[in-house]
Structures are given as C-alpha cells and as structure tokens.
Enzyme design. Sequence first.
Site, PDB file in Angstrom:
ATOM      1  N   ARG A  89       0.912  -1.021   0.018  1.00 51.86           N
ATOM      2  CA  ARG A  89      -0.078   0.052  -0.067  1.00 51.86           C
ATOM      3  C   ARG A  89       0.859   1.388   0.043  1.00 51.86           C
ATOM      4  O   ARG A  89       0.569   2.142  -0.663  1.00 51.86           O
ATOM      5  CB  ARG A  89      -0.947   0.058   1.081  1.00 51.86           C
ATOM      6  CG  ARG A  89      -2.048  -1.118   1.235  1.00 51.86           C
ATOM      7  CD  ARG A  89      -2.778  -1.135   2.346  1.00 51.86           C
ATOM      8  NE  ARG A  89      -3.739  -2.367   2.311  1.00 51.86           N
ATOM      9  CZ  ARG A  89      -3.564  -3.576   2.898  1.00 51.86           C
ATOM     10  NH1 ARG A  89      -2.313  -3.454   3.666  1.00 51.86           N
ATOM     11  NH2 ARG A  89      -4.401  -4.623   3.045  1.00 51.86           N
ATOM     12  N   ASP A 149      -9.681  -4.694   8.164  1.00 49.72           N
ATOM     13  CA  ASP A 149      -8.866  -5.855   8.753  1.00 49.72           C
ATOM     14  C   ASP A 149      -9.500  -6.304   9.975  1.00 49.72           C
ATOM     15  O   ASP A 149      -9.361  -7.468  10.215  1.00 49.72           O
ATOM     16  CB  ASP A 149      -7.634  -4.916   9.258  1.00 49.72           C
ATOM     17  CG  ASP A 149      -6.851  -4.181   7.983  1.00 49.72           C
ATOM     18  OD1 ASP A 149      -6.136  -4.480   7.465  1.00 49.72           O
ATOM     19  OD2 ASP A 149      -7.449  -3.006   7.758  1.00 49.72           O
ATOM     20  N   ARG A 152     -11.727  -8.797   9.018  1.00 53.23           N
ATOM     21  CA  ARG A 152     -10.944  -9.948   8.751  1.00 53.23           C
ATOM     22  C   ARG A 152     -10.400 -10.930   9.786  1.00 53.23           C
ATOM     23  O   ARG A 152     -10.600 -11.980   9.986  1.00 53.23           O
ATOM     24  CB  ARG A 152      -9.917  -9.689   7.695  1.00 53.23           C
ATOM     25  CG  ARG A 152     -10.129  -9.056   6.405  1.00 53.23           C
ATOM     26  CD  ARG A 152      -9.042  -8.703   5.705  1.00 53.23           C
ATOM     27  NE  ARG A 152      -9.551  -8.172   4.074  1.00 53.23           N
ATOM     28  CZ  ARG A 152      -8.577  -7.275   3.558  1.00 53.23           C
ATOM     29  NH1 ARG A 152      -7.733  -6.655   4.024  1.00 53.23           N
ATOM     30  NH2 ARG A 152      -9.079  -7.191   2.217  1.00 53.23           N
ATOM     31  N   HIS A 176      -3.110   0.625   8.481  1.00 49.05           N
ATOM     32  CA  HIS A 176      -3.588  -0.015   7.457  1.00 49.05           C
ATOM     33  C   HIS A 176      -2.565  -0.505   6.491  1.00 49.05           C
ATOM     34  O   HIS A 176      -2.405  -0.375   5.571  1.00 49.05           O
ATOM     35  CB  HIS A 176      -4.891   0.493   6.830  1.00 49.05           C
ATOM     36  CG  HIS A 176      -5.646  -0.399   5.773  1.00 49.05           C
ATOM     37  ND1 HIS A 176      -6.039  -1.776   6.143  1.00 49.05           N
ATOM     38  CD2 HIS A 176      -5.607  -0.048   4.289  1.00 49.05           C
ATOM     39  CE1 HIS A 176      -6.463  -2.010   4.984  1.00 49.05           C
ATOM     40  NE2 HIS A 176      -6.295  -1.133   3.859  1.00 49.05           N
TER      41      HIS A 176
END
Length: 315
Positions: A89, A149, A152, A176
Amino acid sequence: MPNPRKAAIVGCGFVGASIAFSLMQRSLFSELVLIDANHKKAEGEAMDLSHGLPYTASMEIYAGDYRDAADCSLVIVTAGANQKPGETRLDLIDKNVAILKSILPNLTATGFSGILMIVSNPVDVLTYAAQRISGYPAERVIGSGTVLDTARLKYELGRHLAVDSRSIHAVIIGEHGDSELAVWSGANVSGIDLNHFCELRGHFDHENSMQRIYEAVRGSAYEIIERKGATYYGIAMAVARISECIVRDEHAVLPISVLPRGEYGLENIALSLPTVVGHEGVEKVLEIPLSPEESAALHESAAQLHEVIRTLGLS
C-alpha cells in the site's frame, strides 16, 4: 448546512462503485452523487445502480461534479491508483498524494462542511495529507482505517473457533498495512477471554494460532489481489458500516484512521485507533489497555508512518 441524507463518492472504479452499491442497499441516503475524472464512467455506474432502485428504497443516484458535493454530509474519496500484485500500500504514495492534491481544492472551493472519508491507499498517509491539504478540522477528516482488517480478524477467528464472527470482539489497530497489530490482550468471545474460549473449543496452542491468524489477516489483500486483481467488496461493506455510524449518529466504536492529539503519546500522524464515531465524525479517540508488547508495536507502526510523512514533506 449539510444535507444529512446526501453523500458523494469521488472515484468510480471497482471500490467506488462497490461502495455505491452497498450504500444503496442500506438505504442510508436519499441522494448519492458519483464523481469521476471520466464523467461517462460515473454516468454509466449511476445508470446501472439506478435501474435497481425499484427493488430498494427510494433515492436519487446521479453523476455530478464537485459543486454537487457542496451540501453533502459525507464525501468518500476512493480515487487513486490501484495496488498491483507484489506492491505494498505504501508503494502507492506518490501517485495517490498527487491525485489527492488535485481533488481536494475542488471540494474545499464549494464550501463543503461535512465529513471527509478517505478510502484510497495508503489510507493513513492520505488521511493525514487530506487534513493538511483541506484545512478541515481533524474530527471531520477520517479514513476507513482498519475497519476491514478488524472484520477479517473476526472472520478468521470465527472459522478457527467454529463460532459466529459477530460474537467475537477483537480489533486491529495501527497502520492499515504491514505494520498493523492485533490487540490480543483485549480479545474475547461474548465476554469470555479469548484464550479461555479457545480451550473450551479444544485449542491450546495459543501463540502459534494467534500468529497464523494474524498473518492471514495481514496478507489477505495480497492473496485477493493475486487471485482477482483487486479487493472491493469487503472494503465497500466496511465503508458502508462507517457511513451508517455517521448518518445514524450511533456513537459506535470503530478502528478508523484518525489524527490523534496525544492519545497513546501520538500526534502529527494518522493511523487506526478505536474511535467513537457519530454524525460529526470523530467524537473521541479511545485509549484502550494494551500490553507492553502491543504498545511497542503500535509505536513502531506509528514511527514507520511518521517517516513516510516526513519524506513527503507533509509534517
């Protein structure tokens, strides 16, 4: 005054379109504006979504421009370059900061006074940059952070324990990205300590299980991108959940990306922390108990983000 039932999405790629679809299904808004550099793309998405309106709540979905966002209560920014296979990212920073710098002056010029939510990656750096570029109060600039997240993590724990993931209370905080951390010390299943619940389900190798689950969560996006090229459904549902908290003034606690003001000893940065979210955006950043190891990991995550922000000259 912002219209509490009106929102705009800037960027109509996979993520933006999926968010629009998720918001439409939740019937949160009566008016949804789609903005994209490719106006025809925005028109096509608006048409496609609108054709499903007879099967959901009444609302208006249309392609517009930044002037249409002036009275929105929420503007969601998804515009930016997508993460490619093998790319982190943070690799997207230069491209997406430049895109943000081209977007925000158009929005601030309209007098927009609602909540600005950043979804584009790297979301923490871009959330910080968005506040600096726009000059909006910090409580009105948020990022989608580690809400996905965290989902998840709950999903993986649910599978591990063969229990409904909605009964699991656990959170991912920090970046993140690759330096995010799971707060295992506070995790529980409907009030039952996580390790104790694991033992009730026949699991005793706690350290190895936690590491395996954490790695699965941290690597989820890479796994999905390798298989299908992009992630968008999960983040769309996460953004819809944040939007719901804002529209309905829920005062819910979510790990969104925020600019702390001394909490956890952090400032001049944006990263995900447990935050009370309501119709004015950030109500309060919560300082939850962390183990010494978790506190050190959070500060290490923050240090990495600080270095990126310094390199970009945004501090």
